[in-house]
Design a protein around this motif. Structure first.
Motif, mmCIF file in Angstrom:
data_model
loop_
_atom_site.group_PDB
_atom_site.id
_atom_site.type_symbol
_atom_site.label_atom_id
_atom_site.label_comp_id
_atom_site.label_asym_id
_atom_site.label_seq_id
_atom_site.Cartn_x
_atom_site.Cartn_y
_atom_site.Cartn_z
ATOM 1 N N GLN A 192 0.855 -1.179 0.000
ATOM 2 C CA GLN A 192 0.000 0.000 0.000
ATOM 3 C C GLN A 192 0.895 1.234 0.000
ATOM 4 O O GLN A 192 2.102 1.141 0.195
ATOM 5 N N THR A 193 0.288 2.372 -0.201
ATOM 6 C CA THR A 193 1.013 3.623 -0.044
ATOM 7 C C THR A 193 1.304 3.814 1.437
ATOM 8 O O THR A 193 0.409 3.669 2.277
ATOM 9 N N ILE A 194 2.550 4.119 1.777
ATOM 10 C CA ILE A 194 2.896 4.370 3.182
ATOM 11 C C ILE A 194 2.621 5.844 3.465
ATOM 12 O O ILE A 194 3.274 6.732 2.942
ATOM 13 N N ASN A 195 1.619 6.084 4.284
ATOM 14 C CA ASN A 195 1.246 7.456 4.620
ATOM 15 C C ASN A 195 2.192 7.987 5.677
ATOM 16 O O ASN A 195 2.232 7.481 6.796
ATOM 17 N N HIS A 196 2.942 9.013 5.329
ATOM 18 C CA HIS A 196 3.920 9.554 6.265
ATOM 19 C C HIS A 196 3.213 10.177 7.462
ATOM 20 O O HIS A 196 2.259 10.942 7.325
ATOM 21 N N VAL A 197 3.682 9.816 8.659
ATOM 22 C CA VAL A 197 3.067 10.280 9.895
ATOM 23 C C VAL A 197 3.125 11.797 10.005
ATOM 24 O O VAL A 197 2.325 12.416 10.715
ATOM 25 N N GLY A 198 4.027 12.412 9.266
ATOM 26 C CA GLY A 198 4.186 13.860 9.349
ATOM 27 C C GLY A 198 2.928 14.638 9.025
ATOM 28 O O GLY A 198 2.722 15.738 9.544
ATOM 29 N N ALA A 199 2.035 14.085 8.192
ATOM 30 C CA ALA A 199 0.804 14.801 7.854
ATOM 31 C C ALA A 199 -0.027 15.073 9.097
ATOM 32 O O ALA A 199 -0.681 16.120 9.215
ATOM 33 N N LEU A 200 -0.016 14.151 10.034
ATOM 34 C CA LEU A 200 -0.768 14.336 11.273
ATOM 35 C C LEU A 200 -0.157 15.453 12.116
ATOM 36 O O LEU A 200 -0.875 16.273 12.712
ATOM 37 N N TYR A 201 1.170 15.521 12.152
ATOM 38 C CA TYR A 201 1.832 16.564 12.927
ATOM 39 C C TYR A 201 1.727 17.934 12.254
ATOM 40 O O TYR A 201 1.742 18.967 12.931
ATOM 41 N N VAL A 202 1.596 17.954 10.926
ATOM 42 C CA VAL A 202 1.308 19.206 10.230
ATOM 43 C C VAL A 202 -0.010 19.781 10.742
ATOM 44 O O VAL A 202 -0.123 20.969 11.050
#
Length: 537
Positions: free
Chosen positions: A209-219
């Motif tokens: 699957q596409t690995i969703n970078h956790v950084g989007a949540l911290y943004v």
């Protein structure tokens, strides 16, 4: 679909500019988007003389996936409710990363690789505690939930990717390199970028699957804890225009946690985790463990700069887009350490044993699963591991739910619970039980001879294992009292479960026990539980 905060988040994509019908591929400044394929939007920039820049990986991902918002209409009704929701999602992800690193560490054969994974797991644990502090700061309860396995890989359901307990391998490491990596555009060193690119491809393939970078949540969290819509000074490259676009699209103005949403300085300092308090040594002198309390100004207001710094530091260490690529051993990001471990494993001679023959997603409860631990002795040990894992989480939860001012120094007091959870449960009990399990056969009996297929610690946390504290009562004082009572009762039940399971082990026929000597480990644990069990009654 997994029923967790992280997997229920609603993702909102930035609004496309006029004349652009697909994710723009170029950007001018912080907020002017250009579709390189042509279109009406480009005409507005034709006479400016300003050259567009390529969109970064972060910006491309936010165009494709969106910015996370609350998991329910109620959670999306105010900045503070949304912040609580996203913090619970962050706690789930930190917790999920933590236990996956621990599983890889317990089951790998190289002590250097094991040491790297264990240290990263400790840092994820510190992130988890800092997230609890932020939850407490805005009136939430401590939250230690997480996703469970098996989770079906799905681009639109699993974030950052399906929770999987698997032994150390190149695929394992590649997935986490991707999850913890910065956008390639932020890596200025061409040599480093060249090393990372093939690992990213392998990681995406291994995750299915596409690995969703956790950084989007911290943004998203960083924006919520700001005081206004200005450009962040500390987080260079923050996608300001994209986040603003999402909130404009949702008709949100000044979508930030207000000062009045923070609990009082006195209340928070009585409950949050801090190394400055006597008897609460959360990081054991290791500055890499980010356990940051929420600070207050001289006027008694929450120090927003300190809150944002905590989110930024977590992001910099591994969960965000601004990842440090320092070569200083004490400052290396998770990304760099995992990449170096990947390359170390990759360089081993063909056929090297890098991990024991342990199952993927071991389970003590599901006989039809491929990872079922069928040997009766090992199965009971696995259930005991699950009980102690739950006990460690409950001790932390109860400690943070309990005011420091009410700690009388007893075995069920806040300070002792913290020490027990970190030093006794995590560093001793769980470690000793896990190391015993990986020496046990997965199926059959001792009479069958030597077995290569080993058991392993399952880290099972079935639905309902931890009490739900989110909606105990609208009155915060009543909710606090109910939370403490509930946590004490559930913790007492988990201690009883341990004793019952150890008794069942002792009742097994001698021919089904490979080593009677190992039982001393468990007998000592049960004996040490007596005082706490009595205090909780």
């Amino acid at each position: 679909m997994s029923d967790t905060y992280a997997n229920r988040l609603k993702w909102e994509k930035p609004a496309y500019p006029v004349g652009v019908s697909a994710p723009p591929s170029s950007i001018i400044g912080d907020g002017d988007f250009v579709d390189e394929g042509g279109g009406a939007a480009n005409a507005a920039f034709a006479a400016t003389g300003v050259q567009p820049r390529a969109a970064t990986m972060m910006e491309k991902m936010l165009w494709t996936v969106g910015v996370p918002t609350g998991s329910t209409p109620e959670a999306r009704s105010s900045p503070v409710l949304e912040a609580r929701d996203l913090l619970r999602a962050a706690a789930e992800i930190e917790h999920g990363l933590l236990v996956q690193y621990l599983y890889g560490a317990y089951t790998c054969t190289n002590p250097v690789h094991r040491s790297v994974l264990l240290q990263i797991a400790r840092e994820e644990m510190a992130h988890l505690i800092s997230v609890q502090n932020l939850l407490l700061a805005i009136g939430g309860h401590p939250y230690f939930g997480r996703d469970n396995f098996p989770t079906a890989p799905s681009d639109d359901e699993t974030f950052p990717f399906a929770l999987t307990f698997e032994p150390l391998s190149l695929d394992f490491l590649a997935k986490f390199v991707v999850a913890e990596s910065p956008p390639l555009e932020y890596i200025k060193d061409k040599g480093l970028k060249g090393r990372v690119q093939p690992v990213i491809r392998l990681g995406e393939k291994a995750a299915h699957q596409t690995i969703n970078h956790v950084g989007a949540l911290y943004v998203a969290l960083y924006w919520l804890f700001k005081t206004d819509d200005s450009k962040p000074a500390e987080w260079l490259g923050y996608p300001l225009a994209m986040v603003q676009s999402v909130h404009r699209k949702l008709e949100r103005n000044n979508w930030h946690v207000p000062n009045e949403a923070f609990v009082s300085k006195e209340e928070l300092e009585d409950r949050q985790a801090s190394n400055d308090n006597p008897g609460e040594n959360w990081n054991k002198g290791d500055d890499r463990l980010i356990v940051h309390p929420v600070m207050f100004s001289a006027t008694g207001e929450a120090d927003r700069a300190a809150v944002l710094n905590t989110l930024f530091k977590i992001a910099e260490q591994g969960e965000g887009w601004n990842v440090s690529t320092s070569e200083d051993p004490d400052a290396k990001s998770h990304f760099i350490r995992l990449l170096e471990t990947f390359e170390s494993v990759q360089a081993l001679p063909a056929g090297s044993l890098i991990a024991l023959d342990v199952p993927t997603n071991p389970t003590a409860f599901v006989p039809t699963a491929d990872g079922f631990i069928a040997n009766k002795e090992a199965n009971l040990w696995a259930q005991i591991f699950n009980a102690r894992y739950r006990i460690a989480l409950l001790k932390l939860n109860l400690a943070l739910a309990s005011p420091r001012s009410l700690d009388l120094g007893t075995v069920d007091g806040r300070g002792q619970l913290i020490s027990d959870a970190i030093a006794t449960e995590m560093k001793s009990n769980l470690r000793n039980i896990a190391l015993a399990l990986i020496k046990m056969r997965r199926s059959g009996v001792p009479a069958d001879g030597v077995a290569t297929k080993r058991a392993a610690p399952p880290f099972e946390l079935p639905t309902g294992s931890l009490p739900n504290l989110v909606d105990l009562d609208p009155d915060p004082k009543i909710a606090e009292i109910r939370a403490i009572k509930l946590l004490r009762r559930v913790l007492r039940d988990a201690l009883d479960d341990t004793a019952d399971l150890v008794n069942r082990l002792h009742a097994l026929p001698p021919e089904e026990i490979e080593s009677q000597d190992r039982l001393v480990i468990l007998d000592d644990i049960v004996a040490a539980d007596v005082a706490l069990r009595t205090a909780l009654a």
